[in-house]
Motif scaffolding. Structure first.
Motif, PDB file in Angstrom:
ATOM      1  N   THR A 115       0.823  -1.205   0.000  1.00 53.00           N
ATOM      2  CA  THR A 115       0.000   0.000   0.000  1.00 53.00           C
ATOM      3  C   THR A 115       0.856   1.254   0.000  1.00 53.00           C
ATOM      4  N   VAL A 116       1.860   1.272   0.870  1.00 51.36           N
ATOM      5  CA  VAL A 116       2.731   2.437   0.984  1.00 51.36           C
ATOM      6  C   VAL A 116       3.498   2.680  -0.315  1.00 51.36           C
ATOM      7  N   MET A 117       4.014   1.621  -0.932  1.00 51.96           N
ATOM      8  CA  MET A 117       4.810   1.792  -2.146  1.00 51.96           C
ATOM      9  C   MET A 117       3.965   2.177  -3.353  1.00 51.96           C
ATOM     10  N   ILE A 118       2.710   1.721  -3.406  1.00 44.96           N
ATOM     11  CA  ILE A 118       1.811   2.206  -4.458  1.00 44.96           C
ATOM     12  C   ILE A 118       1.585   3.699  -4.278  1.00 44.96           C
ATOM     13  N   GLY A 119       1.395   4.115  -3.031  1.00 40.96           N
ATOM     14  CA  GLY A 119       1.253   5.542  -2.756  1.00 40.96           C
ATOM     15  C   GLY A 119       2.482   6.325  -3.168  1.00 40.96           C
ATOM     16  N   PHE A 120       3.662   5.769  -2.900  1.00 40.56           N
ATOM     17  CA  PHE A 120       4.897   6.444  -3.307  1.00 40.56           C
ATOM     18  C   PHE A 120       5.036   6.466  -4.835  1.00 40.56           C
ATOM     19  N   GLY A 121       4.483   5.453  -5.494  1.00 43.27           N
ATOM     20  CA  GLY A 121       4.451   5.489  -6.958  1.00 43.27           C
ATOM     21  C   GLY A 121       3.650   6.679  -7.456  1.00 43.27           C
TER      22      GLY A 121
END
Length: 384
Positions: free
Chosen positions: A357-363
Motif C-alpha cells: 500500500t505504501v509503495m503504491i502511494g509512493f508510486g
C-alpha cells in the motif's frame, strides 16, 4: 515498415527523461529504511534470514520496481482512475460485510482464489485520490466553507464507518485523519477546523464508553494505566517501554536485546519492531531511523509543493499524510503515548500488505514529481 511505440526513438527518449525525473534520493532513503528493517528482522530471528528478513527484502525489491513503473504513469491517468478506485474500495468494503473472512473476532479480509487481502488498504489510496480529484475542480469558496463540505465529509465518513465496524479502529483512524488532512490542505476555514477539533475532543469520552467494543475500550483504559494489569492487557505496552528504556543512549548491541531475543516483547517483528531497534541501537539508532523517515516526508511534501496541478499537490500531500500518520501513531504506541491499535512502522515492520500500500502511494508521489509540469484539466469538482 512500422515500429512499435515502445521502440520509437522519441518514445524511448521520453521514457529515459521520465526515469531521470524520478527522485532517486527518495528511493535511496526508502532502501535505508527497509534495510534497517531487514537487519532487525535478521537479529530477532536469531541471526537468520528466515522467516522474516529475506521475505522483507524480496517484497521491498518487487514493490520498489512497481513504484518506479507507477511513476511513469501519466498524472491524467491517476486523475481518471480516482473515483473508480474509490468506488472499488467501497464495493470491496461492502463485500467484507457480506462474505468477509472472520479471524480473531474481526471480519476484515476477503479471499479470492486462495489469496486473502484487506480491502481497507485499497481505501487508503482511494480516499486520497477521490478527495484530490474532488478539490481539484472546487472553487476556493467551496473548499473554505460551504454546504459542499458535506460531500467530502460523506466521502470520508462512509468508509470510516465500514472499516470501524469490521472492527479495525487503527485503519479507520488512518483513513479519517488522512481525509481530514486533505480537506484542511484544500483550504478549509479555520473556524471549521477549530470547531471540528473541539467536537472531536468532546465526543471522545462517550465514544470510548458507549461505542467502542469491550476489547478496544480495554486498550484505551490500559493505555491510561498499563500497570493496572501488567501480565494481561498492559503487557504489550510495559514490555515495549522496558525495551525502549533498557537501550539507553547507544543500545545493548546488535543481536543482544534481551526483551526481543528472549521473546518478552510481543509482536517484535511487526507492531513493536521500533522497540526492538531502541533496545539494540539505543537513542542514537532511533533518531537515525526517524531522520530517514523525516527525509522521506520532507521530499514527498516538496514534490507536492512543486506540482503545477492542484490534483497533484493534494494527491502527493495526502499520501505523505498517511505515511506520516503511520510513523507517528506507531511511535506513540510503542512509547506508551497512545493505545495499541495495530498500526505498524512502515517499511521497517514485517508485512507485505502495508508495504504494498505504501509503495503504491509512493508510486503516485513519484508520478506527481515526474509529471509536475503537466496540467490536469477538469471542468467540474463533482462526483459525476
Amino acid at each position: 515498415m512500422t515500429v512499435s511505440a515502445l521502440t520509437r526513438p522519441g518514445e524511448r527518449d521520453r521514457l529515459i527523461v521520465k526515469f531521470g525525473e524520478v527522485d532517486w534520493v527518495f528511493g535511496l532513503t526508502l532502501f535505508l529504511i527497509a534495510g534497517s528493517g531487514a537487519l532487525m528482522l535478521f537479529s530477532i530471528a536469531g541471526s537468520s534470514w528466515d522467516p522474516w528478513a529475506a521475505k522483507h527484502l524480496a517484497r521491498f525489491g518487487l514493490c520498489f520496481a512497481m513504484m518506479i513503473m507507477l511513476a511513469m504513469v501519466d498524472l491524467r491517468v491517476w486523475f481518471a482512475l480516482a473515483y473508480p478506485i474509490y468506488g472499488l474500495g467501497l464495493l470491496l468494503l461492502l463485500a467484507v460485510e457480506a462474505v468477509g473472512d472472520v479471524r480473531l473476532g474481526a471480519q476484515r479480509w476477503l479471499s479470492v482464489g486462495g489469496f486473502s487481502f484487506q480491502p481497507s488498504e485499497v481505501m487508503k489510496l482511494g480516499i486520497v485520490l477521490a478527495l484530490a480529484r474532488y478539490y481539484h475542480g472546487a472553487s476556493a469558496d467551496r473548499a473554505r466553507l460551504s454546504w459542499w463540505l458535506l460531500v467530502p465529509a460523506a466521502m470520508i465518513g462512509v468508509p470510516v464507518l465500514l472499516v470501524a465496524h469490521q472492527p479495525d479502529l487503527g485503519t479507520a483512524m488512518l483513513i479519517a485523519m488522512t481525509g481530514a488532512a486533505i480537506v484542511v490542505l484544500a483550504g478549509l476555514s479555520w473556524r471549521i477546523i477549530i470547531a471540528g477539533i473541539t467536537a472531536a475532543l468532546v465526543a471522545i469520552p462517550p465514544f470510548v464508553m458507549f461505542v467502542m467494543h469491550d476489547y478496544q475500550r480495554k486498550r484505551v483504559l490500559t493505555f491510561l494505566d498499563p500497570e493496572n494489569d501488567p501480565s494481561g492487557s498492559g503487557y504489550h505496552i510495559l514490555q515495549s517501554m522496558i525495551a525502549l528504556g533498557s537501550g539507553g543512549l547507544l543500545g545493548k548491541g546488535y543481536g543482544l536485546g534481551s526483551q526481543s531475543q528472549l521473546n518478552f516483547l510481543p509482536e517484535k517483528q511487526t507492531d513493536f519492531i521500533f522497540a526492538t531497534l531502541a533496545e539494540e541501537f539505543g537513542f542514537v539508532g532511533c533518531v537515525t531511523v526517524l531522520a530517514f523517515y523525516a527525509a522521506v516526508i520532507f521530499m514527498g511534501l516538496r514534490t507536492a509543493y512543486v506540482s503545477h496541478s492542484h490534483f497533484g499537490r493534494l494527491a502527493a500531500a495526502g499520501v505523505m499524510a498517511t505515511f506520516t500518520l503511520y510513523v507517528l501513531i506507531n511511535g506513540a504506541m510503542v512509547m506508551g503515548l497512545a493505545p495499541v491499535v495495530g498500526v505498524p512502522m512502515p517499511m521497517l515492520s514485517y508485512g507485505g500488505t502495508v508495504m504494498l500500500t505504501v509503495m503504491i502511494g509512493f508510486g503516485l508521489v513519484q508520478s506527481v514529481r515526474v509529471h509536475r509540469y503537466s496540467e490536469v484539466t477538469s471542468g467540474k469538482g463533482s462526483l459525476v
